[in-house]
Design an enzyme around this catalytic site. Structure first.
Site, PDB file in Angstrom:
ATOM      1  CB  ILE A   2      -0.933   0.014   1.223  1.00 36.22           C
ATOM      2  CG1 ILE A   2      -1.712  -1.312   1.334  1.00 36.22           C
ATOM      3  CG2 ILE A   2      -1.877   1.208   1.138  1.00 36.22           C
ATOM      4  CD1 ILE A   2      -2.551  -1.653   0.115  1.00 36.22           C
ATOM      5  CE  LYS A   3       3.441   4.480  -5.064  1.00 39.70           C
ATOM      6  NZ  LYS A   3       3.561   4.853  -6.503  1.00 39.70           N
ATOM      7  CB  ILE A   4       1.361   5.633   2.946  1.00 36.24           C
ATOM      8  CG1 ILE A   4       0.283   4.559   3.148  1.00 36.24           C
ATOM      9  CG2 ILE A   4       1.121   6.822   3.877  1.00 36.24           C
ATOM     10  CD1 ILE A   4       0.250   3.974   4.545  1.00 36.24           C
TER      11      ILE A   4
END
EC number: 2.2.1.2
Length: 381
Positions: A146-148
């Site tokens: 998951i890209k944050i």
């Protein structure tokens, strides 16, 4: 006699052997359905994929690969936002399945596919955490990341997402100081996960340090200064900054705190070089590949850069760890000319978030139009 061409190692294979894992910075349903991803795995040493709102907006605007799903979604009357969620998570789940053998063969290190939280949440930690958990649950694959974004608020979200046992790709990192904060957020998340009894070995993370955008912004400022000394520094800051980031990585993971977590089963958070497509046509098209070769890194490449690397990249071993003094010299020289590093990196972070918000808006409009067209077509029949 053996044909030399049949035994020659490709530049992408040599890059992988040097410790740089190659990920593709692109994804589309056409690429998934056509076998294109499998070919890149087999032929060009690709072991992962990154996506972002810009990539999905482009994919949905082209071709008919999404038409059937859009018609089905239109028939159910879902919102545009829910349709985007379904479409993008389906692509990422399918790509994750394609990379599952890579994931297994590398003990879960690679074979990773990234999907980004909605960029409008970049300054809302609680909403980012909730969205990260929702994306991970929907994709439901062990190899998803998951890209944050590495905003101040993003740091809290990184910690809590890692603490929940979810693997994270930290994106939009520009400054060395923020990168230190990213590593701290990761380690804090691991400590919380460990305290909760979560198996640390299943948690992976990469820290995506953007390279060419640093040159684009600083070169603009150097051109405005206009002196010979300033112009001689053009196209050097991005690589220097990334090399010093690797030094930060080495120091952090040689420390007692990180070593204790690794001893407990945790993985190091690998540096990932992002924004590695060359923007300046006067520069070598593999510049941000060949000048950033170091062990335990990832380079995510747009297809044009991947093809150039496979075709003609000239590799010279590790081009990072022996270059720290020179890299610091570049940043010192920029400071002496009045180029404000903190202002540059703050500008790039702000613009990076804004660009993804614009792309998200384009994605929303593309899907809205597709849903409307599908509903109109159904009504006309």
């Amino acid at each position: 006699m053996t044909d030399a061409s049949s035994t020659a190692v490709s530049p992408t294979a040599a890059l992988s052997a040097a410790g740089v894992r190659i990920w593709l910075d692109d994804l589309s349903r056409e690429r998934i359905a056509s076998g294109g991803l499998q070919r890149l795995i087999a032929e060009k040493n690709v072991v992962g994929v990154t996506t972002n709102p810009t990539i999905f907006a482009a994919a949905l605007a082209q071709g008919a690969a999404y038409d059937e799903q859009v018609r089905g979604l239109a028939a159910t009357g879902v919102s545009v936002e829910d349709a985007i969620f379904e479409i993008t998570t389906d692509d990422v789940a399918d790509a994750s399945d394609i990379f599952h053998d890579v994931y297994t063969a590398t003990g879960g290190v690679d074979g990773r596919v990234s999907i980004e939280v909605e960029p409008g949440l970049a300054h809302d930690a609680a909403a980012t955490i909730a969205e990260a958990k929702r994306l991970a649950a929907k994709v439901d694959r062990p190899n998803v990341l998951i890209k944050i974004p590495a905003t101040v608020e993003g740091l809290e979200a990184i910690t809590e997402t890692i603490a929940a046992g979810i693997s994270v790709n930290v994106t939009l990192i520009f400054s060395l100081e923020r990168y230190r904060g990213v590593i701290d957020a990761y380690l804090t998340g691991l400590e919380k996960a460990k305290a909760a009894g979560i198996d640390l070995s299943g948690i992976q993370s990469v820290a995506s340090f953007f390279v060419s955008r640093v040159d684009t912004e600083i070169d603009k400022r150097l051109t405005a200064i206009g002196t010979g000394e300033a112009l001689a520094l053009k196209s050097k800051a991005g690589i220097a900054n990334a090399r010093l980031a690797y030094k930060v990585y080495e120091e952090a993971f040689a420390g007692d705190r990180a070593k204790a977590l690794v001893a407990a089963g945790a993985n190091e958070q690998r540096p990932l070089w992002a924004s590695t497509g060359v923007k300046d046509p006067s520069l070598p098209d593999t510049l941000y590949v060949t000048e950033l070769v170091a062990p335990n890194t990832v380079n995510t490449m747009p297809e044009k850069t991947l093809d150039a690397t496979f075709d003609h990249a000239q590799l010279a071993g590790d081009t990072v760890t022996g270059e720290y003094a020179g890299a610091q010299g570049v940043l010192d020289a920029l400071a002496a000319l009045g180029v404000d590093y903190d202002d540059v990196t703050a500008t790039l972070e702000r613009e990076g978030v804004d660009k993804f918000i614009v792309s998200w808006g384009e994605l929303v409009e593309t899907v809205r139009k597709a849903l409307t067209d599908a509903q109109d077509s159904e009504a006309a029949q």
